[in-house]
Design an enzyme around this catalytic site. Structure first.
Site, PDB file in Angstrom:
ATOM      1  CB  CYS A  39      -0.964  -0.050   1.184  1.00  0.00           C
ATOM      2  SG  CYS A  39      -2.273   1.201   1.106  1.00  0.00           S
ATOM      3  CD  GLN A  40       1.673   6.160   3.716  1.00  0.00           C
ATOM      4  OE1 GLN A  40       1.575   5.498   4.748  1.00  0.00           O
ATOM      5  NE2 GLN A  40       1.554   7.476   3.705  1.00  0.00           N
TER       6      GLN A  40
END
Length: 354
Positions: free
Chosen positions: A147-148
Site C-alpha cells: 500500500c503506502q
C-alpha cells in the site's frame, strides 16, 4: 403485484432464532479472552527511535539466499501480514523458504510532528535496508512494499537502486488520479497546509473515519448486523474481533509527512507524472530497473486496480510482472484464496530470479 403479505409464523420463528443466537452469543462472549495477533516468532535486528526491524523465524531455516524486507504503510499496524496462524502472509512465505524481515513503524507522537518523507524514505527505510543486508551478509535485498509502503518502496528503489535486488509491490497506488479513486477525489482540493498547521499530527481516529465512510453501509452497518450470525461460534467471533482490533489500532500520522504525501501524491500525482522531490533527490520511476512484481486486488476500493496497473509503463525495468488478485484491499492478506495463491506466487517469482 398485490400487497405484501406477512407470514406471522415465519416472522415469529425468525425472532425466536435471533433471540437464541443472542443468548448463545452472550455466553460465548463471557468465555473470550483478549484476542492476540502476530503468531510467528521473531527477533529484533535493528531499532531506531520508534522503529523496530524484526526477522521472523519459521519452522525451518530459509532456503532463499536473499532476504526480503516488508515495508508496510504508516496508516495501519503491520501485523496484518501475520494476523493469525491460518491468515499469515509471513508464515506462508517462511514455509516457502523465504527469509522475511519487517519494519514496525511504531506509534508516532508529538515528538515526530516534523518528520518528513525524506526522514522516512532516505532515513528510516535506507538504514533499515542496510541493517537487514548486514544481518544477512549480503549487498542487496528484496523489498516488499505494501500500500503506502509500496509507494515509499518505489521512491526508495528509484533513489537507491543499488541496494534493491528485486522489488515487490502489493496493492500499491501509482496513479493517484484515476477516476475511481475516491480518496483522491475527496482530497484533491483539500488545503493540506491549513489542515496540518492547525492540528499537527493527524489523529488515527480521523483517518479511520475517512476510510470507513468510503463504504459506510458495508463497513459501519452490514458487518455488525452480520456479526449476529457468528455470535455463538467462538472461533469465528475471535477472528472478527481480531480484525476489528487491527482496524482501530491505527497510529497517528506525522504532520509534515502527511502534508507532503497529500500534496505531492494525492493532489499532484507526482509519483507518476514526475517532479517528486524526496529531500534533495528527485524520484524518477525510470530508475527502477531491478525486476518488479506488482500485485493488485481487482475489488480494491482504496487502491483501484488501474492505479496500480500504471506502474507497468512507468518503471524502467525490463523484467516486469503483474498479478491481479480476485479480492479486496484486505482480502489480499487474509482470505483463504490469498493464503493459497499469493505467497507461492511471490516465492516462485523470487526463485526464478535467484
Amino acid at each position: 403485484m398485490g400487497p405484501l403479505k406477512l407470514d406471522a409464523a415465519g416472522v415469529f420463528a425468525e425472532a425466536q432464532k435471533f433471540q437464541k443466537k443472542l443468548t448463545a452469543g452472550m455466553k460465548v462472549l463471557g468465555t473470550l479472552d483478549d484476542v492476540q495477533f502476530g503468531v510467528t516468532p521473531k527477533e529484533e535486528v535493528y531499532r531506531e527511535d520508534k522503529l523496530v526491524v524484526y526477522r521472523f523465524r519459521g519452522d525451518r531455516k530459509p532456503t532463499a539466499k536473499t532476504p526480503t524486507l516488508i515495508v508496510y504503510a504508516l496508516v495501519n499496524r503491520p501485523y496484518m501480514v501475520d494476523l493469525q496462524e491460518d491468515k499469515s502472509l509471513v508464515r506462508n512465505l517462511l514455509a516457502q523458504g523465504e527469509d522475511i524481515y519487517l519494519i514496525d513503524w511504531g506509534y508516532p507522537d508529538r515528538a515526530d510532528r516534523w518528520l518528513t518523507l525524506d526522514d522516512y524514505i532516505n532515513g528510516y527505510i535506507r538504514r533499515s535496508v542496510d541493517a537487514v543486508a548486514r544481518h544477512a551478509g549480503v549487498k542487496k535485498i528484496n523489498v516488499l512494499g505494501i500500500c503506502q509502503g509500496g509507494a515509499f518502496s518505489l521512491c526508495f528503489s528509484a533513489i537507491h537502486p543499488q541496494k534493491v535486488k528485486n522489488l515487490i509491490t502489493m496493492v500499491t497506488p501509482v496513479d493517484f488520479h484515476t477516476p475511481d479513486n475516491m480518496l483522491s477525489n475527496w482530497t484533491r482540493n483539500m488545503d493540506a497546509d491549513l489542515f496540518v498547521d492547525t492540528i499537527g499530527n493527524v489523529p488515527a481516529d480521523l483517518m479511520n473515519w475517512c476510510y470507513l465512510t468510503l463504504k459506510p453501509m458495508r463497513l459501519l452497518q452490514q458487518k455488525y448486523v452480520g456479526m449476529v450470525d457468528i455470535l455463538d461460534d467462538k472461533v469465528e467471533l475471535e477472528n472478527f474481533l481480531r480484525m476489528e482490533k487491527w482496524i482501530f489500532d491505527s497510529p497517528d500520522q506525522a504532520g509534515e509527512a502527511f502534508r507532503q504525501f497529500m500534496r505531492d501524491f494525492y493532489q499532484g500525482n507526482k509519483l507518476l507524472k514526475g517532479g517528486l522531490l524526496i529531500g534533495k533527490h528527485e524520484v524518477d520511476l525510470g530508475n527502477v530497473t531491478m525486476p518488479v512484481l506488482n500485485i493488485f486486488a481487482e475489488q480494491d476500493h482504496l487502491v483501484p486496480p488501474d492505479s496500480s496497473r500504471a506502474l507497468k509503463s512507468a518503471v524502467g525495468s525490463r523484467d516486469y510482472t503483474q498479478i491481479a488478485f480476485k479480492g479486496g484491499h484486505i482480502g489480499i492478506y487474509v482470505s483463504g484464496r490469498a493464503q493459497r495463491e499469493v505467497p507461492p506466487a511471490i516465492h516462485d517469482w523470487l526463485k526464478a530470479r535467484a
